[in-house]
Each structure stands twice: as C-alpha cells, then as structure tokens.
Design a protein around this motif. Structure first.
Motif, PDB file in Angstrom:
ATOM      1  N   ARG A 105       5.364  10.376 -13.492  1.00 15.13           N
ATOM      2  CA  ARG A 105       4.721   9.614 -12.938  1.00 15.13           C
ATOM      3  C   ARG A 105       3.820  10.913 -12.182  1.00 15.13           C
ATOM      4  N   GLN A 106       2.024  10.015 -12.204  1.00 14.73           N
ATOM      5  CA  GLN A 106       1.475   9.791 -11.058  1.00 14.73           C
ATOM      6  C   GLN A 106       1.139   8.774 -10.088  1.00 14.73           C
ATOM      7  N   LEU A 107       1.359   8.082  -9.038  1.00 11.76           N
ATOM      8  CA  LEU A 107       0.843   6.957  -8.098  1.00 11.76           C
ATOM      9  C   LEU A 107       0.352   7.793  -7.161  1.00 11.76           C
ATOM     10  N   GLU A 108      -0.813   6.828  -7.493  1.00 12.96           N
ATOM     11  CA  GLU A 108      -1.910   6.437  -6.619  1.00 12.96           C
ATOM     12  C   GLU A 108      -1.821   6.277  -4.936  1.00 12.96           C
ATOM     13  N   VAL A 109      -2.461   7.542  -4.454  1.00 15.95           N
ATOM     14  CA  VAL A 109      -1.849   6.945  -2.570  1.00 15.95           C
ATOM     15  C   VAL A 109      -2.766   6.072  -2.437  1.00 15.95           C
TER      16      VAL A 109
ATOM     17  N   LYS B  44       1.169  -1.403  -0.112  1.00 14.10           N
ATOM     18  CA  LYS B  44       0.108   0.024  -0.121  1.00 14.10           C
ATOM     19  C   LYS B  44       1.029   1.641  -0.117  1.00 14.10           C
ATOM     20  N   VAL B  45       0.209   2.356  -1.104  1.00 13.38           N
ATOM     21  CA  VAL B  45       1.145   3.132  -0.814  1.00 13.38           C
ATOM     22  C   VAL B  45       0.769   4.437   0.073  1.00 13.38           C
ATOM     23  N   VAL B  46       1.405   4.822   1.120  1.00 14.29           N
ATOM     24  CA  VAL B  46       1.393   5.836   2.073  1.00 14.29           C
ATOM     25  C   VAL B  46       1.753   6.887   2.159  1.00 14.29           C
TER      26      VAL B  46
ATOM     27  N   THR C  40      -3.184  11.424  -5.097  1.00 15.37           N
ATOM     28  CA  THR C  40      -1.643  10.416  -6.237  1.00 15.37           C
ATOM     29  C   THR C  40      -0.212  11.960  -5.770  1.00 15.37           C
ATOM     30  N   VAL C  41       0.396  10.856  -5.973  1.00 16.12           N
ATOM     31  CA  VAL C  41       1.990  11.358  -5.331  1.00 16.12           C
ATOM     32  C   VAL C  41       2.905  11.603  -6.716  1.00 16.12           C
ATOM     33  N   ALA C  42       3.021  12.572  -7.126  1.00 18.18           N
ATOM     34  CA  ALA C  42       4.046  12.995  -8.852  1.00 18.18           C
ATOM     35  C   ALA C  42       6.111  12.427  -8.492  1.00 18.18           C
ATOM     36  N   SER C  43       6.188  11.457  -8.956  1.00 12.37           N
ATOM     37  CA  SER C  43       7.340  10.704  -8.746  1.00 12.37           C
ATOM     38  C   SER C  43       8.578  11.845  -9.654  1.00 12.37           C
TER      39      SER C  43
END
Ligand code: HDE
Length: 726
Positions: A606-610, A591-593, A599-602
């Motif tokens: 890239r947009q990563l789903e939280v 899980k992304v915390v 989202t978090v921008a890498s």
C-alpha cells in the motif's frame, strides 16, 4: 453570494480544511469579482511590472507618480517595535462569566452569564526583538483586551505571577540590563549574559522572579499551555462602593506544560515561529484554546494579614491561603486577518479599566499607569491610536479631544469645549452620578516620601516557597538553568555574587549551581548586611504550595499533541492502522515522517503518504514518537542517521515513545528499552508478533498505554538520558 457571505464561507470552511478553503477562494475569484489594482487615490494601475521610462532602455521618469507612491509607501512600512514585548502573537475570542460577580464588582462584563464579551489576546516574549525566536527562556506577556459595553478593559499580565522589581523606578534599569548589551547588541532574546546577572545579583528583590524565570515556566510548550496572571493586586468595587482586593489568574484548560531546555534552544533555529505557528494552527483546525479566569479575593480587613505586603509585586498569595475562584472562561476562536493591523497595532494599557475594577497602590502598577499611553504615542505615531480598528471601543465614545496626527473621525460643529452655551450640549453631558467611572475613595493623607516600605523587605521567603514546591525533576531543571545562564557570565565575581544570594533561598541549590561554575562555595554571609537582606523566616505560614508546581497539570487529554510516525518502505500498515486511529480519536495529530516526501510502500504494497521529513520537521517539533512494525522499515530507519537521531533526541527530551514489533528491536538497537519488562518511563513497547497486531484488543491496549504516556506530557523522571548523544 455577497462579499461578506463569501468571506464568512471561506472562514468556516477554512476551519475544516485550509487547503480546500484556498481552492474555493481561488475558484470564487474570477476577474469579474476581483477589484482592480489602484493607487491610493483610486486610480487604476495599467501595469504593475514596469516603471515609466524614456524609451524601453532609457532612464526612469520622475513623473511616474505610480512608482513614486508605491515605493514611498513601502519605505515607511515599518513602525518602531515595542520597547519590550516586541515579539508577539495574538488571537480573537470571547469571554463569558459563569455567574454574576455583583457581590464584588459592578463591572458589566462580570454580571450576566448570557453575555459574551469579545476579546483580543496578545502573547509575547519580553526581551527579544520582533523577529526573534519564540522558544527562548523568557517571561511571556499575556495581555487581554475585553471590548465591554462600558469601554475597553485591558488585563495586561504575564505568565509568571510576580515581577523582578518592586518599584517602577527600576524598570528601565532592569530592561537595559536584560536587553542585548549596548556596545555590541548581543545576545539577542537571552538573559544569559553579564549585564542581566550583574543587575539581578545586586538587586535581591529579583530573587523570587528569578526562580520562576529559571524554571520551565519560562520555556512553555505552547502559548495554549501556560497560565496568565494580573501580577499586581487590584481592587474590585461593587455598586455599593465596597472594595475587595483581587488578584487575577488565567488557568489553561490543557494544563501547564513546558519544553526541555535543549529542545527550546534547537527549536529557536529549526522553527523560530514554533509558538506562533502552534497557536495559529490550533485555531485554524478548530481546536480553540481555552482558559478559565480565576480570582483570589481578599476583604479589606485582611489587607495586612499575610506576613507579606499585598502591594509588593514580588509576592504572590499562595492558593492554599486564598483559593482561586474560577469565575468565567475565555475561548480564542479566530486568528487575526492581518498581523500588522491587529497584533502589531494593538495598544494595551493597565490603566484601561472599567467601573468596578480599580488600582491598588502597588508602586510598580502605579508606574505602569503612566508608561503605556506614553509609549503608544511614539510607537503608533501620535495620540489617536485609540481610533485604530483593533483598539477602538465597541461602545460609543465621544469627547472634546480634537485633532492630532492621523485623526480618523470627523467631529462636527462649532463647539469643542465644556461648559458651553453655543452647542446643544446634549450629547456630551457629564454625569456626576454613578454611571461614570468612580475611583475608590481610599483615604490617603501621608507625607511625600521617596522610600520603600519596610513591609517589602523580605526577598527570599517566597523564593524558597517556590523552590520547595517543585517536584524533583523541576528542581533539577532549575539547577541546570542557573548553571547554564551563569556559565555564560564572563565575570566570575558576578557568578559568585549570584550563588551567594541563592544560598539565602536554599543552601543545596546554591551549592549545586556553584559546583559547575568554577567559583568558590556559596557564602550566604557575603551578601548579608547589604540592603534587602532582611529575612523573615516566619513570614509564610506554609512551606509548600502545590499550585506552584507544573507536575500533574492538565485535563489528561492528548488533544492537539503531535505524534511522529517514523517509517520507511516495508512498514506494517495493518498493524499501525488501529493504533493511529486510536490516537487520532483521542485528538492527537499524527504525521508520517520519512526520509523524503512522496509515499512509502507498506509491506502489503500500500502507498502511504509522507507528511514531513526527518530533516524538515525534526523530533523537537513533536510530542511523541511511534515506531511501527515492519522488518524492512525498521532496518532502513536504523541505517539512517537522521532517523536514529530523531528517536534518540525524542528519548533524551523525555517524550512518550511507542514501539511495535520490529520497532522494538530498532529502539533496543539504539540502547533504549532493551528490557521489555522494565521499559524506561514513558516508553511503551509491544513486541507482540506482527500477525497478532491486527488483533483489535492488542492494538487497543498498546494505543491505550501510549495515550496515557502522552497525556503525562514529558517523562522528566526518565533515567539514563544524560548518556544519550543527541
Ligand atoms: Fe509592561 N510595558 N511595563 N509589564 N507589559 C509594555 O507597553 C512597563 C510590567 C506587559 O502585547 C510597554 O505597549 C513598565 C509588568 C505586557 O502589547 C511599556 C513597567 C507586567 C506588555 C511597558 C512594566 C507587564 C507590556 C511596551 C514597570 C505584568 C505587552 C509596549 C513599571 C503584569 C503588551 C507597550 C502587548 C508592554 C511598561 C512592568 C506586562 C513600555 C514601565 C509587571 C504583557 O509601556
């Protein structure tokens, strides 16, 4: 599609993706297919928002039978909760035997490996109310109902193989002592209070079970990761009428694992449904929990060969003395459809046996045989609870019992007695022969006595065996648990009496516990001479039993383990990807915390789903933490108190932690793993330059090390955790 097929399709797709299943369900429910809302008499309800009134602003009318029915039924929705084991979670599944056990028992469900017997299993805590938290320190109930072709068989056990008391006469006293104190109803779901320890310290027979209850067995990581035990000695009886004594065990495929005590306490507030959710989610995701059924079989001529009494429920048979044979497996593969109808209304009873399984004269078991039906009659509102769908036998059952509250079945005909000449009499014949349940014809011709057998006298040898069998960290946890519990006891005399008793188990243990309690040194002699203090130091031929420790337990897999990947904008997603993939391939759930949902921008935009936030799903909800590379991300995490606390707490709770690239600096800035050459146990650091992490072999090595660290569950031997402020 028929209604039934539709339900099946929903359940199947649910296993894959619950969100998609929900969508399908919604799409399928057009107004044509949905049944109209009606009263209990089947009358369609025209408006479910407004009661019948004399004018839009006028008083409600008593005539409104729709409102009356709705509210009356609501008023009566609650039934009494179980007097013990009130909080429970359950699941459906099946049992299959590996090979015929006909040599020992004629029980039909233990004959044919091709037969799958449906089961319903309910896990529970003992002391807390229905709404209490899952992760409290307590014994866990482990009750299995086998729906066999010979009738229902209930194996109503616990996750601890012995019990606090030897005779049913003391059960109400034990439970009154452990439940919230009667004058102020405190504390809820906890044994850490005066009345429990007052009773326990005056009843030395509780000592062995206290050792288990103060061990990490009483704070399981998951209901899927605990053993089960039938506790009492039972009998197997074969078709020739020969009997063997038998003890039942459930061995979890995932091993036996526990929480840290601080974690368990925090979880009680952060997610009171932690165990219930874990069981539910695992089954929904198709990760079906599995146990093997084990038996220890003792021939009748060995009944008195052990140095302790097989009828004494405060004793176990060490596996070194009688090995556990694994004879079958149980898989839980379906969640209940309705909590109340199934989990709440299920009625277990150790007296529900089938031909081939019989009782021993264990005086605790004998008392249970009365209690369970009795309690169901008041809890489930009468004598017909066996007709509730979850309790109903799957084989035909018919007899001349009649009527009673809430009777469902409609018995036909004039005759409700036997013998009779008015009815046909065909259906209800009584077979005196071998088809019926035959009690083992044990010879008994004793005088009536109200006394305990002297063979039940020794209360410390097995408590000591248990303590000696624990690993060093397990022993430390037992010391800490006794300290915690007894520190909550207000009366110093009770604390003193308890440590005096513990001195009979292990001098050092007693001294270590006493040190923290502001009382005198333990004095074993203070207790000696009181009833129950006869010692039989020669009673056990072994000093240690490996099976009593949880260390090194499990199949080494990380299946269903929860990994938190902490990140903020600027995370290095390319370096993370292969590690995450390797974890997921091994069956872990990542899980992304982050600080907020979305989202978090890498670093590469890239947009990563939280998935969850530091606050809504704290570290105690995870088994391991991954700190990925990415300079900006690591900097932002270091500046966020919630993220810092998350990492420190996971470290303190001895969880596996993996840090990569700038994640290593983050970890070091928190004072953890500063020296990459001597990382603390269970901490995997890869300071490899970020660019190299795209390199598959480097990533594979890190993932491999991290998986191995997670597979060890917790690194209880990690040093330096006491100084960590979390
Ligand atoms: Fe129970 N126990 N018990 N018990 N027990 C109940 O029955 C009782 C004991 C156990 O998930 C009650 O339906 C007596 C040992 C489990 O529904 C009640 C004695 C063991 C469950 C009762 C014992 C158990 C219960 C309360 C001492 C492990 C939950 C509600 C003589 C082998 C079953 C109910 C479920 C429930 C009585 C001791 C296991 C009051 C009198 C030992 C797992 O009937």
């Amino acid at each position: 599609m028929t209604q039934q097929n539709k339900a099946g399709a929903n359940r199947r797709s649910k296993v894959g993706d619950p969100a998609q299943a929900k969508q399908e369900q919604l799409a399928a429910s057009t107004t044509d297919t949905v049944a109209p809302l009606t009263t209990n008499q089947g009358l369609q309800i025209p408006d479910n928002h407004n009661s019948l009134k004399a004018g839009v602003r006028g008083p409600s009318l008593l005539e409104d039978f729709i409102l009356r029915e709705k509210i009356t039924h609501f008023d009566h929705e609650r039934i009494p909760e179980r007097v013990v084991h009130a909080r429970g979670s359950a699941a459906h599944g099946y049992f299959e035997v590996y090979k015929s056990m006909s040599q020992f028992t004629c029980a039909s469900f233990l004959q044919d490996p091709a037969v799958r017997t449906p089961v319903f299993v309910r896990f529970s805590t003992v002391a807390g109310s229905r709404g209490s938290a899952d992760t409290v320190r307590d014994v866990r109930g482990f009750a299995v109902k086998f729906y066999t072709q010979q009738g229902n068989y209930d194996l109503v056990g616990n996750n601890i193989p012995v019990f606090f008391i030897q005779d049913a006469m003391k059960f109400p006293d034990l439970i009154h002592a452990v439940k919230p104190e009667p004058h102020n109803e405190m504390p809820q779901a906890a044994s850490a209070h005066d009345t429990f320890w007052d009773f326990a310290s005056l009843m030395p027979e509780t000592t062995h079970m206290l050792m288990w209850a103060m061990s990490d067995r009483a704070i399981p990581r998951s209901l899927r990761m605990m053993e089960g035990f039938g506790v009492h000695t039972f009998r197997f009886v074969n078709a020739r009428g020969e009997s063997h004594f038998v003890k039942f065990h459930w061995k979890p495929k995932l091993g036996i694992h526990s929480l840290a005590w601080d974690e368990a306490q925090k979880l009680a507030g952060k997610d009171a449904d932690f165990h219930r959710r874990d069981l539910w989610d695992a089954i929904e995701a198709g990760n079906f929990p599995e146990w093997e059924l084990g038996v220890q079989i003792v021939p009748p001529e060995k009944e008195h060969a052990f140095g302790f009494d097989l009828l004494d429920p405060t004793k176990l048979i060490p596996e070194e003395m009688v090995p556990v044979q694994r004879i079958g497996r149980m898989v839980l593969n379906r969640n209940p459809d309705n909590f109340f109808a199934e989990t709440e209304q299920v009625a277990f009873h150790p007296g529900h046996v089938v031909p081939g399984i019989d009782f021993s004269n264990d005086p605790l078991l004998q008392g249970r045989l009365f209690s369970y039906t009795d309690t169901q009659i008041s809890r489930l509102g009468g004598a017909n609870f066996h007709e509730l769908p979850i309790n109903k036998a799957v084989c035909p059952f018919h007899n001349f019992q009649r009527d009673g509250m809430h009777r469902q079945s409609i018995a036909r005909g004039q005759v409700a007695y036997e013998p009779n000449s008015l009815g046909e009499g065909k259906e209800f014949r009584v077979d005196g022969g071998s088809a019926g349940f035959q009690s083992f014809p044990e010879e008994i011709d004793p005088p009536k006595v109200r006394r305990r057998s002297p063979s039940f006298d020794d209360h410390f040898t097995q408590a000591r065996l248990f303590f000696n069998s624990q690993s060093v960290p397990e022993k430390e946890h037992i010391v800490a648990a006794f300290r915690f519990e007894l520190s909550k006891v207000e009366l110093p005399a009770v604390r003193q009496r308890m440590v005096d008793n513990l001195a009979h188990v292990d001098e050092k243990l007693a001294r270590r516990v006493a040190e923290a309690l502001g009382i005198n040194e333990p004095d074993a002699k203070a207790a000696a001479g009181r009833a129950g203090f006869r010692e039989r130091r020669d009673a056990m031929p072994i000093d240690e039993s490996r099976a009593l420790s949880m260390a090194e337990s499990g199949d080494g897999s990380i299946k269903t383990r929860k990994i938190a990947i902490l990140m903020a904008d600027g995370v290095d997603s390319a370096a993370l990807k292969p590690i995450r993939e390797a974890l997921e391939q091994a069956g872990a759930q990542c899980k992304v915390v982050a600080a907020r949902l979305g989202t978090v921008a890498s670093a590469s935009k890239r947009q990563l789903e939280v998935d969850v936030t530091f606050v809504n799903t704290p570290s105690v909800a995870f088994d391991a933490v991954l700190l990925p590379a990415g300079a900006e991300s690591a900097k932002a995490l270091a500046a966020n108190g919630d993220a810092v606390h998350f990492v420190l707490e996971a470290f303190k709770h001895c969880k596996a932690i993996c840090a990569v690239g700038e994640g290593v600096q983050l970890l070091a800035s928190l004072g953890v793993g500063n020296d990459p050459k001597a990382a603390p146990a269970g901490v995997v650091v890869a300071a490899t330059p970020v660019t190299n992490l795209g390199d598959a072999s480097a990533a594979t090595q890190i993932a491999h090390d991290f998986v191995a660290a997670i597979a060890r569950h917790r690194h209880w031997d990690r040093s330096g955790i006491d100084a960590v402020p979390a």
